[in-house]
Scaffold this motif. Structure first.
Motif, PDB file in Angstrom:
ATOM      1  N   ARG A 129       0.821  -1.225   0.000  1.00 49.12           N
ATOM      2  CA  ARG A 129       0.000   0.000   0.000  1.00 49.12           C
ATOM      3  C   ARG A 129       0.851   1.271   0.000  1.00 49.12           C
ATOM      4  O   ARG A 129       0.517   2.248   0.652  1.00 49.12           O
ATOM      5  CB  ARG A 129      -0.937  -0.015   1.211  1.00 49.12           C
ATOM      6  N   TYR A 148      -0.992  -8.092 -11.682  1.00 42.15           N
ATOM      7  CA  TYR A 148      -2.129  -7.447 -11.024  1.00 42.15           C
ATOM      8  C   TYR A 148      -2.194  -7.807  -9.546  1.00 42.15           C
ATOM      9  O   TYR A 148      -2.642  -6.993  -8.729  1.00 42.15           O
ATOM     10  CB  TYR A 148      -3.428  -7.825 -11.739  1.00 42.15           C
ATOM     11  N   ASP A 149      -1.740  -8.980  -9.160  1.00 40.71           N
ATOM     12  CA  ASP A 149      -1.625  -9.288  -7.729  1.00 40.71           C
ATOM     13  C   ASP A 149      -0.643  -8.337  -7.057  1.00 40.71           C
ATOM     14  O   ASP A 149      -0.879  -7.872  -5.929  1.00 40.71           O
ATOM     15  CB  ASP A 149      -1.160 -10.734  -7.531  1.00 40.71           C
ATOM     16  N   ARG A 199      -2.294  -4.904  -6.646  1.00 49.54           N
ATOM     17  CA  ARG A 199      -3.223  -4.876  -5.504  1.00 49.54           C
ATOM     18  C   ARG A 199      -2.473  -4.805  -4.180  1.00 49.54           C
ATOM     19  O   ARG A 199      -2.948  -4.187  -3.224  1.00 49.54           O
ATOM     20  CB  ARG A 199      -4.124  -6.110  -5.540  1.00 49.54           C
ATOM     21  N   ARG A 200      -1.315  -5.414  -4.115  1.00 50.94           N
ATOM     22  CA  ARG A 200      -0.520  -5.369  -2.879  1.00 50.94           C
ATOM     23  C   ARG A 200       0.114  -4.010  -2.661  1.00 50.94           C
ATOM     24  O   ARG A 200       0.121  -3.478  -1.539  1.00 50.94           O
ATOM     25  CB  ARG A 200       0.583  -6.441  -2.927  1.00 50.94           C
ATOM     26  N   PHE A 247      -9.834  -3.071 -13.085  1.00 49.17           N
ATOM     27  CA  PHE A 247      -9.889  -1.926 -12.183  1.00 49.17           C
ATOM     28  C   PHE A 247     -11.096  -1.059 -12.526  1.00 49.17           C
ATOM     29  O   PHE A 247     -11.663  -1.168 -13.622  1.00 49.17           O
ATOM     30  CB  PHE A 247      -8.589  -1.116 -12.273  1.00 49.17           C
ATOM     31  N   LEU A 289      -8.429   0.671  -7.629  1.00 52.90           N
ATOM     32  CA  LEU A 289      -8.851  -0.602  -7.074  1.00 52.90           C
ATOM     33  C   LEU A 289     -10.369  -0.605  -6.905  1.00 52.90           C
ATOM     34  O   LEU A 289     -10.938   0.391  -6.459  1.00 52.90           O
ATOM     35  CB  LEU A 289      -8.182  -0.836  -5.718  1.00 52.90           C
TER      36      LEU A 289
END
Length: 251
Positions: A94, A114-115, A118-119, A179, A249
Motif C-alpha cells: 500500500r 495485477y496481484d 493490488r498489494r 480496475f 482498485l
C-alpha cells in the motif's frame, strides 16, 4: 512466465531515440492522485516515463526486468532504478500512489502483475497503462511516406515481431484490466524528426534487431534510401496517438 529480454541489443538506441511522452499526460495523472509521495514506473525501460513522473511525485521507483535497460537509464535524483520483474517490485504494501506501465503491459504475466498492483497500490491510488502503435508521418507526400513505412513495419520486419505485438496494434483492447476505470482525455506523442532521427528510432525496434541478427543486414538503410527523396532535408512531424487505460482498485 520466463522473461525474454527483447531489448538487450538495442538498449542504447532505445535510450537515445525513443520519443518522450507528452508532459500533459503526467500532469493529468498527477491531478487524479490525492497523494503524490511515491510513483512506481514498472518496466521503465530507460526511464522515459520515470523521469517525467519525477516532476510531480516526491519519489519515483523505476523497475525493469532488463538489466541492459536499467544500465542505460537516464539518471534523475528523484528516481531510484532497480532491476526487478513486474510481479516483484520490492515496494512495501500500500505504498504507491500511482503505478504506471508505458508500452510494456503486453509482455507481462498479467495475473501475477495485477496481484502485485493490488498489494502495492495505496487505497486511493491510481494505475495507468498505455501503448502506442505505428506512427503517422505528416507533411508533403505523407501518403507515399506512410506507404513505405507501413510496408516496412508489416512486411519487411513484420515476421520478426514477437506474438505479443498484436496487443499493441489493438491498443490493449483485448487485455484484461480489472480496475474501476476512469475516462482519460486523449493524448498523443509528437516530434519533428529528420530522416536520421527516424532511422535511429527504427533501429531501436526489437523486430529490426531480430531482422539484423537473422539476415546480417540492416533493413533501415534500404528504407531510408527510399524515403530520402520524399522526406526532404527539413524535419517532419511524426505523431503516435496513445491508447490509455486508467483505473483504481475496485471498492
Amino acid at each position: 512466465m520466463t522473461f525474454t529480454d527483447h531489448f538487450a541489443a538495442v538498449a542504447a538506441a532505445y535510450a537515445a531515440h525513443r520519443p518522450t511522452y507528452p508532459p500533459q499526460l503526467f500532469a493529468w495523472l498527477a491531478t487524479q492522485c490525492p497523494n503524490r509521495r511515491l510513483a512506481w514506473d514498472c518496466a521503465t525501460g530507460t526511464g522515459q516515463a520515470a523521469v517525467a513522473l519525477a516532476d510531480h511525485f516526491q519519489q519515483v521507483w523505476a523497475t525493469d526486468a532488463s538489466s541492459s535497460q536499467i544500465e542505460a537509464a537516464t539518471p534523475c535524483p528523484a528516481v531510484t532504478y532497480r532491476t526487478a520483474p513486474a510481479d516483484a517490485s520490492g515496494l512495501p504494501d500500500r505504498s504507491a500512489d500511482l503505478i504506471t506501465v508505458a508500452q510494456a503491459l503486453h509482455w507481462f504475466d498479467l495475473p501475477r502483475f495485477y496481484d502485485e498492483v493490488r498489494r502495492v497500490l495505496a487505497p486511493d491510488g491510481l494505475v495507468a497503462v498505455w501503448t502506442y502503435g505505428v506512427f503517422r508521418a505528416e507533411g508533403s507526400d505523407a501518403a507515399a511516406v506512410q506507404q513505405l513505412l507501413d510496408r516496412f513495419y508489416h512486411t519487411t520486419v513484420g515476421p520478426c515481431w514477437p506474438p505479443e505485438r498484436r496487443h499493441v496494434e489493438e491498443g490493449y483492447a483485448g487485455l484484461d484490466f480489472p480496475f474501476a476505470e476512469l475516462a482519460p482525455p486523449p493524448f498523443a506523442m509528437s516530434v519533428d524528426w529528420s530522416l536520421e532521427d527516424l532511422a535511429g528510432y527504427l533501429r531501436s525496434w526489437s523486430a529490426v534487431s531480430r531482422y539484423q541478427q537473422q539476415y546480417n543486414n540492416d533493413p533501415v538503410t534500404s528504407l531510408t534510401g527510399q524515403l530520402a527523396p520524399l522526406w526532404g532535408p527539413q524535419p517532419r512531424r511524426v505523431v503516435w496517438p496513445l491508447s490509455l487505460k486508467v483505473g483504481r482498485l475496485p471498492p
